[in-house]
Design an enzyme around this catalytic site. Sequence first.
Site, mmCIF file in Angstrom:
data_model
loop_
_atom_site.group_PDB
_atom_site.id
_atom_site.type_symbol
_atom_site.label_atom_id
_atom_site.label_comp_id
_atom_site.label_asym_id
_atom_site.label_seq_id
_atom_site.Cartn_x
_atom_site.Cartn_y
_atom_site.Cartn_z
ATOM 1 N N ARG A 60 27.310 48.850 28.436
ATOM 2 C CA ARG A 60 27.872 47.416 29.872
ATOM 3 C C ARG A 60 27.120 47.027 29.631
ATOM 4 O O ARG A 60 26.651 45.773 30.162
ATOM 5 C CB ARG A 60 28.146 48.051 30.515
ATOM 6 C CG ARG A 60 29.722 49.757 30.773
ATOM 7 C CD ARG A 60 29.622 50.066 31.550
ATOM 8 N NE ARG A 60 29.608 49.474 32.633
ATOM 9 C CZ ARG A 60 31.164 49.213 33.521
ATOM 10 N NH1 ARG A 60 31.994 50.581 33.721
ATOM 11 N NH2 ARG A 60 31.231 48.771 34.508
ATOM 12 N N GLU A 80 24.531 48.978 34.253
ATOM 13 C CA GLU A 80 23.140 48.853 33.516
ATOM 14 C C GLU A 80 22.576 47.552 33.111
ATOM 15 O O GLU A 80 21.436 47.105 32.450
ATOM 16 C CB GLU A 80 24.910 49.399 31.857
ATOM 17 C CG GLU A 80 24.887 50.447 32.376
ATOM 18 C CD GLU A 80 26.523 50.916 33.420
ATOM 19 O OE1 GLU A 80 26.697 52.125 33.592
ATOM 20 O OE2 GLU A 80 26.684 49.878 34.436
ATOM 21 N N LYS A 92 33.229 62.751 50.424
ATOM 22 C CA LYS A 92 33.924 62.955 49.635
ATOM 23 C C LYS A 92 33.383 64.962 49.330
ATOM 24 O O LYS A 92 32.679 65.212 50.239
ATOM 25 C CB LYS A 92 32.829 62.605 48.364
ATOM 26 C CG LYS A 92 32.881 62.758 46.745
ATOM 27 C CD LYS A 92 31.772 61.822 45.648
ATOM 28 C CE LYS A 92 32.167 62.899 44.002
ATOM 29 N NZ LYS A 92 30.896 61.978 43.900
#
Length: 642
Positions: free
Chosen positions: A403, A375, A289
């Site tokens: 979610r 979640e 990243k």
Amino acid sequence: MSDRPNTPLLDLVSRPADLKQFSDSQLRQIADELRAETVSAVSVTGGHLGAGLGVVELTTALHAVFDTPRDKIIWDVGHQCYPHKILTERRDRIRTLRMKDGLSGFTKRSESPYDPFGAAHSSTSISAALGFSVARDLGGVTPEGLGDAIAVIGDGSMSAGMAFEAMNNAGHLKKRLVVILNDNEMSIAPPVGALSSYLSRIYTEAPFHDLKAAAKGAVSLLPEPFREGAKRAKEMLKGMAMGGTFFKELGFSYIGPIDGHDIDQLLPVLRTVKARATGPILIHVLTKKGKGYAPAEQARDKGHATAKFDVVTGKQHKAPSNAPSYTSVFGNTLVEEAGRDDKIVAVTAAMPDGTGLNLFAERYPSRCFDVAIAEQHGVTFAAALAAGGMKPFCAMYSTFLQRGYDQVVHDVAIQRLPVRFAIDRAGLVGADGATHAGSFDIAYLSNLPGMVVMAAADEAELMHMVATAAAHDAGPIAFRYPRGEGVGVDLPERGEVLEIGKGRIIQTGARVALLSFGTRLAEVQKAAEALTAKGITPTIADARFAKPLDRDLILDLAANHEALITIEEGAIGGFGSHVAQLLADEGVFDAGLKYRSMVLPDIFIDQASPADMYAVAGMNAEQIEAKVLSVLGVATIGEKRA
């Protein structure tokens, strides 16, 4: 322009098909130019930088090998899609990213045929790719045609159950589709969990040079049944809980891991897969990243989300803060409460920094749990923590808590367990747009029996609500607060425990009562000042609670005013609907009360500044003032005194 990077080959690319004219070495140069253009664009707009920089070579290779938009590239979450947008006929607008009327910061179907499936939440790409594959095989029709489906999913997103549900189904259906596991050892925060450790183990045990030789010798790579990749996978993955090869057991052929920044590895592998794949195949790609831009590589979050910045130094241009952010007030207050009560624990889903729990994790690491992008699990985990005698604070963004809604209902509310939901990013959030707006939590929580639902009007109120939640053991309780800075009120030494279901009067007036729920209170007060200048002084009340309602306060306001207007940063069906139900049940409308409810409109509002988004919603001070004048029959502002 002189501040733009020099991109001679990229300038020749107006659409992905143009990439097919270039040699592999030229594609390497295009990738370098694409990285420079991405950095330059995001320096102007701000946004998600690190994820895109990590997939520059992969993006270039995918578009060079596959035939988009007929072939569908589905980027999970969409944080990493900026280079993709540059290559897909949107370079001329790339410096409008995340701005009003500009390009979305995520993939968006209505924006381009090259975005076949919109995404801003994680772990949906494999399900979508499988859907496209089945549609293709059943004769489905789209304007661009239906070819291959390629899901690009990060290792952080792979921690969500939905990704495995999709892989399990894909392995069963045996449809041809490609899943690229973009393994960068990071989602937004460093990844957590057994899968992350397992992926790390794969490539520490496998020397890269062996793989590089195999990848470059594309002719020998992947003869049926992908002998080279399957052999390596079997060796590396033996001993997994499911026995043998993990991905193979799910029905996928496995290739990798390969170096995602080496286009000489990516191109032959992708070409061979395109030519020979028959069923589902997973390509495990290693990336970094922030790759290729030193300030991003050196940042703790690898440049996940940045403000506008100076390209040379990486220094971000952030406006000076006038008040602490709501998120930091929550984080600091929870740390203080936890210092007084060792039963307080905190749960988040891959967002320790975004929710302010990084402060808690530093002070009380054994009591802070980042469950990764999961979640549903996080909510049920918190429910059982509560059943086990702890005091869990489940900190999630409003849009992410959606979610886990079944778990909120089934595992928390029905069992009356005292889980404390700290709901960040309530209301309209600005540049992330509709996908991240906290529009629905008031409605989806307030209709649950036994749930207490609060909204902070300012940062001091948020401190009181953290304290109230910590003290509340009778059942579930939630408090919501927005993104960004507070309004600059003085903060108390310590939050006070509020009486459940009791609001407060801010100012006493006549004729019209403004009943605010949440941080629109500041706009309500501005509107009231303007109205006072016109001879109308409204009563202002802060509801504090949408559930349970302050019946006495609401009925008193209704009895003593011609008109009552509620204001909330949420969709229809929330606070105002509950107030209307109370008034109807009590027969108040029979006596002629004028009642209006100001809520978010029944549309998804595109990204802009929060002020612009609230103007679209009709909920800024000027519009609140106009609503009052309209209800009282004063048709035009300034035309007539009340």
